[in-house]
Design a protein around this motif. Structure first.
Motif, PDB file in Angstrom:
ATOM      1  N   ALA A  84      52.867  32.451  68.583  1.00  0.00           N
ATOM      2  CA  ALA A  84      53.546  32.728  67.648  1.00  0.00           C
ATOM      3  C   ALA A  84      55.017  34.282  67.434  1.00  0.00           C
ATOM      4  CB  ALA A  84      53.015  32.612  66.047  1.00  0.00           C
ATOM      5  N   VAL A  85      53.938  35.145  67.529  1.00  0.00           N
ATOM      6  CA  VAL A  85      55.009  36.870  68.108  1.00  0.00           C
ATOM      7  C   VAL A  85      55.651  36.765  68.190  1.00  0.00           C
ATOM      8  CG1 VAL A  85      54.472  38.823  68.419  1.00  0.00           C
ATOM      9  CG2 VAL A  85      52.920  37.744  67.173  1.00  0.00           C
ATOM     10  N   LEU A  86      55.483  35.602  70.098  1.00  0.00           N
ATOM     11  CA  LEU A  86      56.947  35.986  70.701  1.00  0.00           C
ATOM     12  C   LEU A  86      57.692  34.994  70.838  1.00  0.00           C
ATOM     13  CD1 LEU A  86      54.081  36.602  74.554  1.00  0.00           C
ATOM     14  CD2 LEU A  86      56.182  37.842  73.968  1.00  0.00           C
ATOM     15  N   LEU A  93      65.469  37.821  70.408  1.00  0.00           N
ATOM     16  CA  LEU A  93      65.670  38.696  71.719  1.00  0.00           C
ATOM     17  C   LEU A  93      66.737  37.541  72.900  1.00  0.00           C
ATOM     18  CD1 LEU A  93      62.859  41.172  72.243  1.00  0.00           C
ATOM     19  CD2 LEU A  93      65.679  41.512  70.772  1.00  0.00           C
ATOM     20  N   GLY A  94      65.877  36.239  72.620  1.00  0.00           N
ATOM     21  CA  GLY A  94      66.564  35.850  73.895  1.00  0.00           C
ATOM     22  C   GLY A  94      65.815  35.465  75.470  1.00  0.00           C
ATOM     23  N   PHE A  95      65.817  34.556  76.219  1.00  0.00           N
ATOM     24  CA  PHE A  95      64.936  34.565  77.096  1.00  0.00           C
ATOM     25  C   PHE A  95      64.316  35.696  78.015  1.00  0.00           C
ATOM     26  CE2 PHE A  95      63.110  33.945  81.136  1.00  0.00           C
ATOM     27  CZ  PHE A  95      62.491  33.492  81.383  1.00  0.00           C
ATOM     28  N   GLU A  96      65.606  36.214  78.826  1.00  0.00           N
ATOM     29  CA  GLU A  96      65.309  37.805  79.688  1.00  0.00           C
ATOM     30  C   GLU A  96      64.640  39.393  78.602  1.00  0.00           C
ATOM     31  OE1 GLU A  96      69.009  38.447  81.322  1.00  0.00           O
ATOM     32  OE2 GLU A  96      69.461  36.235  82.045  1.00  0.00           O
ATOM     33  N   ARG A  97      65.130  39.578  77.352  1.00  0.00           N
ATOM     34  CA  ARG A  97      64.587  40.552  76.690  1.00  0.00           C
ATOM     35  C   ARG A  97      63.167  39.479  76.287  1.00  0.00           C
ATOM     36  NH1 ARG A  97      69.207  41.943  72.471  1.00  0.00           N
ATOM     37  NH2 ARG A  97      67.067  43.861  72.456  1.00  0.00           N
ATOM     38  N   ASN A  98      62.591  39.038  76.511  1.00  0.00           N
ATOM     39  CA  ASN A  98      61.459  38.833  75.518  1.00  0.00           C
ATOM     40  C   ASN A  98      60.972  38.253  77.134  1.00  0.00           C
ATOM     41  OD1 ASN A  98      59.785  37.819  73.505  1.00  0.00           O
ATOM     42  ND2 ASN A  98      60.174  35.558  74.278  1.00  0.00           N
ATOM     43  N   LEU A  99      61.356  38.281  77.736  1.00  0.00           N
ATOM     44  CA  LEU A  99      60.415  38.004  79.245  1.00  0.00           C
ATOM     45  C   LEU A  99      60.021  39.762  79.748  1.00  0.00           C
ATOM     46  CD1 LEU A  99      58.353  36.437  81.947  1.00  0.00           C
ATOM     47  CD2 LEU A  99      61.364  36.472  82.760  1.00  0.00           C
ATOM     48  N   GLY A 100      61.731  40.182  79.501  1.00  0.00           N
ATOM     49  CA  GLY A 100      60.532  41.532  79.699  1.00  0.00           C
ATOM     50  C   GLY A 100      59.815  42.363  79.332  1.00  0.00           C
ATOM     51  N   ILE A 101      59.915  42.248  77.710  1.00  0.00           N
ATOM     52  CA  ILE A 101      58.824  42.316  77.281  1.00  0.00           C
ATOM     53  C   ILE A 101      57.166  42.108  76.828  1.00  0.00           C
ATOM     54  CG2 ILE A 101      57.986  42.415  74.523  1.00  0.00           C
ATOM     55  CD1 ILE A 101      61.140  42.712  73.206  1.00  0.00           C
ATOM     56  N   PHE A 102      57.221  41.026  77.749  1.00  0.00           N
ATOM     57  CA  PHE A 102      55.817  40.301  77.363  1.00  0.00           C
ATOM     58  C   PHE A 102      55.592  40.818  78.985  1.00  0.00           C
ATOM     59  CE2 PHE A 102      53.756  36.593  79.599  1.00  0.00           C
ATOM     60  CZ  PHE A 102      52.734  36.025  79.042  1.00  0.00           C
ATOM     61  N   LEU A 103      56.562  41.191  79.819  1.00  0.00           N
ATOM     62  CA  LEU A 103      55.311  41.534  81.082  1.00  0.00           C
ATOM     63  C   LEU A 103      55.210  42.688  81.291  1.00  0.00           C
ATOM     64  CD1 LEU A 103      58.546  39.117  83.112  1.00  0.00           C
ATOM     65  CD2 LEU A 103      56.010  39.383  82.847  1.00  0.00           C
ATOM     66  N   VAL A 139      59.560  48.879  73.109  1.00  0.00           N
ATOM     67  CA  VAL A 139      60.127  50.308  71.786  1.00  0.00           C
ATOM     68  C   VAL A 139      60.726  51.071  73.287  1.00  0.00           C
ATOM     69  CG1 VAL A 139      59.183  52.499  71.024  1.00  0.00           C
ATOM     70  CG2 VAL A 139      58.791  50.708  69.880  1.00  0.00           C
ATOM     71  N   VAL A 140      59.710  50.433  74.373  1.00  0.00           N
ATOM     72  CA  VAL A 140      59.928  51.213  75.481  1.00  0.00           C
ATOM     73  C   VAL A 140      61.806  50.886  76.565  1.00  0.00           C
ATOM     74  CG1 VAL A 140      59.499  51.620  78.285  1.00  0.00           C
ATOM     75  CG2 VAL A 140      57.731  51.649  76.279  1.00  0.00           C
ATOM     76  N   LEU A 141      61.339  49.458  76.382  1.00  0.00           N
ATOM     77  CA  LEU A 141      63.210  48.732  77.149  1.00  0.00           C
ATOM     78  C   LEU A 141      64.309  49.046  76.020  1.00  0.00           C
ATOM     79  CD1 LEU A 141      61.205  45.125  78.101  1.00  0.00           C
ATOM     80  CD2 LEU A 141      62.214  47.342  79.559  1.00  0.00           C
ATOM     81  N   SER A 142      63.627  49.242  75.053  1.00  0.00           N
ATOM     82  CA  SER A 142      64.471  49.425  73.618  1.00  0.00           C
ATOM     83  C   SER A 142      65.506  50.956  73.936  1.00  0.00           C
ATOM     84  CB  SER A 142      64.178  49.318  72.657  1.00  0.00           C
ATOM     85  OG  SER A 142      63.977  48.227  71.712  1.00  0.00           O
ATOM     86  N   ALA A 143      64.603  51.878  74.631  1.00  0.00           N
ATOM     87  CA  ALA A 143      65.127  52.657  74.510  1.00  0.00           C
ATOM     88  C   ALA A 143      65.482  53.555  76.232  1.00  0.00           C
ATOM     89  CB  ALA A 143      63.781  54.013  74.707  1.00  0.00           C
ATOM     90  N   VAL A 144      65.126  52.000  77.384  1.00  0.00           N
ATOM     91  CA  VAL A 144      65.607  52.461  78.160  1.00  0.00           C
ATOM     92  C   VAL A 144      67.128  51.611  78.394  1.00  0.00           C
ATOM     93  CG1 VAL A 144      65.570  51.221  80.577  1.00  0.00           C
ATOM     94  CG2 VAL A 144      63.847  52.990  79.926  1.00  0.00           C
ATOM     95  N   PHE A 145      66.725  50.700  77.932  1.00  0.00           N
ATOM     96  CA  PHE A 145      68.620  50.021  77.211  1.00  0.00           C
ATOM     97  C   PHE A 145      69.061  50.870  76.451  1.00  0.00           C
ATOM     98  CE2 PHE A 145      70.732  46.526  75.085  1.00  0.00           C
ATOM     99  CZ  PHE A 145      71.409  46.180  76.089  1.00  0.00           C
ATOM    100  N   ALA A 146      69.063  51.514  75.669  1.00  0.00           N
ATOM    101  CA  ALA A 146      69.990  52.476  75.204  1.00  0.00           C
ATOM    102  C   ALA A 146      70.438  53.754  75.643  1.00  0.00           C
ATOM    103  CB  ALA A 146      69.181  53.401  73.762  1.00  0.00           C
ATOM    104  N   ALA A 147      69.608  54.308  76.419  1.00  0.00           N
ATOM    105  CA  ALA A 147      69.738  55.363  77.753  1.00  0.00           C
ATOM    106  C   ALA A 147      71.030  54.761  79.124  1.00  0.00           C
ATOM    107  CB  ALA A 147      68.801  55.636  77.586  1.00  0.00           C
ATOM    108  N   GLU A 148      70.191  53.654  78.983  1.00  0.00           N
ATOM    109  CA  GLU A 148      71.604  52.883  79.910  1.00  0.00           C
ATOM    110  C   GLU A 148      72.307  52.765  79.536  1.00  0.00           C
ATOM    111  OE1 GLU A 148      69.722  49.409  82.058  1.00  0.00           O
ATOM    112  OE2 GLU A 148      68.391  51.078  83.225  1.00  0.00           O
TER     113      GLU A 148
END
Length: 155
Positions: A84-86, A93-103, A139-148
């Protein structure tokens, strides 16, 4: 990082923080939290409507739906609440960002699980809440995305 992505990241991080606290304390996530977040996510998507909105909501939710089905097949080894959270994070977030977080959450939880099994010597059947790993991955992926988006390279 576009303004919409910042809003999405903040909203998802806030939601995952509350859900992670519930998951740690109660080993469940309330239906009310899921419903409010899901409705909020759908409203957000509809307010930012474009031709791919419906497809984005459906494809983003696919990982969560898969997890819920896996919960039933595994007789509860995977929590319905995790699915349910996913679904909620996928709507926003859409599929790609959600998949990144999940993996990434899967990798993080596997590493912690191995640490607990090998070093701490916990029982193999000990349940570990998954939503805190979704929060950490987000949090990690948001930070990486922001840095990029600022042109910062990590490698």
């Amino acid at each position: 990082m576009p303004a919409a992505s910042v809003i999405e990241s903040i909203a998802v991080t806030g939601f995952l923080t509350v859900a992670a606290i519930e998951d740690i304390r109660k080993k469940s996530i309330t239906r009310r939290l899921i419903a409010v977040a899901m409705i909020g996510g759908i409203i957000y998507r509809l307010l930012n409507f474009d031709t791919s909105t419906v497809g984005s909501i459906l494809s983003g939710s696919a990982i969560g739906v898969f997890m819920i089905l896996l919960s039933y097949v595994s007789r509860g080894a995977v929590g319905v609440g995790d699915g349910a959270v996913l679904i909620v994070t996928g709507i926003v977030l859409g599929f790609e960002r959600n998949l990144g977080i999940f993996l990434l959450a899967l990798v993080l939880s596997a590493l912690v699980g191995l640490f607990l099994l090998i070093i701490v010597k916990v029982d193999r059947k000990k349940e570990i809440p998954f939503v805190p790993f979704l929060l950490a991955a987000s949090v990690v992926l948001s930070a990486v995305f922001a840095a990029e988006s600022f042109g910062w390279d990590f490698i």
